[in-house]
Every structure is written in structure tokens, then in C-alpha cells.
Design a protein around this motif. Structure first.
Motif, PDB file in Angstrom:
ATOM      1  N   ARG A  81       0.822  -1.174  -0.057  1.00 17.76           N
ATOM      2  CA  ARG A  81       0.066  -0.067  -0.068  1.00 17.76           C
ATOM      3  C   ARG A  81       1.074   1.188   0.244  1.00 17.76           C
ATOM      4  O   ARG A  81       1.899   1.389   0.959  1.00 17.76           O
ATOM      5  N   ARG A  83       1.139   5.560  -0.373  1.00 19.51           N
ATOM      6  CA  ARG A  83       0.782   6.569  -0.167  1.00 19.51           C
ATOM      7  C   ARG A  83       1.703   7.700  -0.266  1.00 19.51           C
ATOM      8  O   ARG A  83       2.627   7.624   0.439  1.00 19.51           O
ATOM      9  N   ASP A  86      -0.374  13.086  -0.405  1.00 16.07           N
ATOM     10  CA  ASP A  86      -1.818  13.160  -0.775  1.00 16.07           C
ATOM     11  C   ASP A  86      -2.164  13.216  -2.109  1.00 16.07           C
ATOM     12  O   ASP A  86      -3.111  13.932  -2.348  1.00 16.07           O
ATOM     13  N   ASP A  89      -2.296   7.325  -3.976  1.00 14.72           N
ATOM     14  CA  ASP A  89      -2.689   6.166  -3.166  1.00 14.72           C
ATOM     15  C   ASP A  89      -3.006   5.009  -4.167  1.00 14.72           C
ATOM     16  O   ASP A  89      -3.850   4.814  -4.672  1.00 14.72           O
ATOM     17  N   GLY A 159      -5.862   2.283  -7.682  1.00 12.58           N
ATOM     18  CA  GLY A 159      -5.789   3.468  -6.920  1.00 12.58           C
ATOM     19  C   GLY A 159      -5.907   4.655  -7.557  1.00 12.58           C
ATOM     20  O   GLY A 159      -6.591   4.562  -8.476  1.00 12.58           O
ATOM     21  N   THR A 160      -5.385   5.848  -7.183  1.00  7.41           N
ATOM     22  CA  THR A 160      -5.641   7.063  -7.448  1.00  7.41           C
ATOM     23  C   THR A 160      -4.607   7.767  -7.549  1.00  7.41           C
ATOM     24  O   THR A 160      -3.536   7.684  -6.875  1.00  7.41           O
ATOM     25  N   TRP A 161      -4.110   8.767  -8.601  1.00  6.77           N
ATOM     26  CA  TRP A 161      -3.296   9.514  -9.049  1.00  6.77           C
ATOM     27  C   TRP A 161      -3.665  11.057  -9.200  1.00  6.77           C
ATOM     28  O   TRP A 161      -4.528  10.977 -10.020  1.00  6.77           O
TER      29      TRP A 161
END
Length: 198
Positions: A81, A83, A86, A89, A159-161
């Protein structure tokens, strides 16, 4: 000669984002994680946990943007995982050992992580693993060697960017262009010692 020992996770996505996550257990900066990310347009971003790490990494590789902020790469039973600042993720599902991983485990670790061994394997890596080199010249007149000792498959990703969905797992294609070498085209986690000569 500076040595960084840990794991490098490389993966592509159907959104076109390709990411390389370094999880370093031992380094001149202590234990840390960082992320090199290249999007579909070719824009290259470094996500580094401290100014010191950002300065060193950006002097060794080439980026269009450097972001300093918390970077965490946690390893659990199902995978990683990650991160970062901010902005990123992502969860990486890590699978079994790849055939190359079994081969990499044959030489003693002391030999496999040495610059001489990495230099000897470089011609083979160029042919067998598209975009991958085990020795070369980095930015700032630095030289670099990658000594790999194991490799596992990345079996899934979500996930996201910057708030956008990364899509599904995909090959690292085209290869990343942060330096003289990319990660393997097949998404993977490689256990490695990176040696850098200033």
C-alpha cells in the motif's frame, strides 16, 4: 560508493501512468520510500519524503516535477500500500516468485549485489528484459549498478493519482525514462541493491 538496499516495485496502468516505487531498508538516508511516476503525456514526477532525498534523487535521475511530502510504502500479506504526498494512493497485489526470481537467487547475495556482477550481466539484461539495464551513467556524472537478488510478480493494482483513477494493471510500456534503465515490462517487485558512484 553509496548503496541502497531494498525493493523496487514497477507497474503500468491502463490510464497510462507508470510508477516505480522504491522501498529502501538501508541507505545513506536511512530507511525511506520514494516514487517515480510518469504519466501518459510523458510528464515525470518524483515524490520524495524529505528535501535531502529529493535533492539526491533528482540529481541522479531526470524529472519534470519534484514533490516533497510524506511517502509511505507498507507491506502486508496481500502486497503493498503506497501513499505519497496526498497525491498518490495505490495498492499493489504481489504474487508468486517469477522464473527470473528463481534464477536471481542462485548466486550468493554478496556476489549478486556487487557492481562487477551487475556490469557482467548488463549485456544479457538488455537482450532479455526490454528497457532494463544493470549498469550505466546517471545524471550529474554519476555511475550506477543494479544488483538484483529476487523478483515477484505484481498481480493486481488499484488506486488514484491526483484524484483520478489509475485503472487496471498494465505492462510498463513504453519504458519509463527517468534514467538509463527502466523497470521490467512485466509488473514486478525486484529485491535489489543499487550502488551509485558520485
Amino acid at each position: 560508493m553509496l548503496r541502497f538496499t531494498g525493493e523496487i516495485a514497477g507497474a503500468g496502468t491502463t490510464s497510462g501512468v507508470r510508477l516505480v516505487v522504491g522501498r529502501w531498508r538501508e541507505s545513506p538516508f536511512g530507511a525511506f520510500a520514494d516514487v517515480m511516476l510518469q504519466d501518459a503525456t510523458g510528464h515525470r514526477t518524483l515524490l520524495a519524503p524529505t528535501d535531502e532525498v529529493a535533492e539526491f534523487v533528482s540529481a541522479t535521475y531526470v524529472f519534470d516535477e519534484v514533490v516533497v511530502g510524506p511517502v509511505v510504502a507498507e507491506v502486508g500479506s496481500g502486497g503493498w500500500r503506497v501513499r505519497a504526498a496526498d497525491l498518490l494512493d495505490v495498492a499493489l497485489e504481489v504474487g508468486g516468485r517469477m522464473p527470473l526470481g528463481w534464477v536471481l537467487r542462485i548466486p550468493p547475495a554478496r556476489l549478486a549485489t556487487s557492481p562487477l556482477w551487475a556490469a557482467a550481466l548488463d549485456p544479457v539484461a538488455r537482450v532479455v528484459l526490454r528497457g532494463v539495464r544493470t549498469r550505466g551513467s546517471a545524471a550529474g556524472g554519476r555511475s550506477e549498478w543494479y544488483g538484483a537478488v529476487d523478483q515477484h510478480r505484481v498481480a493486481g493494482l488499484r488506486g488514484t493519482w491526483r484524484g483520478s483513477d489509475l485503472g487496471a494493471l498494465a505492462p510498463v510500456d513504453p519504458p519509463c525514462s527517468f534514467g538509463f534503465s527502466s523497470t521490467p515490462t512485466t509488473p514486478s517487485v525486484t529485491s535489489v541493491t543499487t550502488t551509485i558512484r558520485l
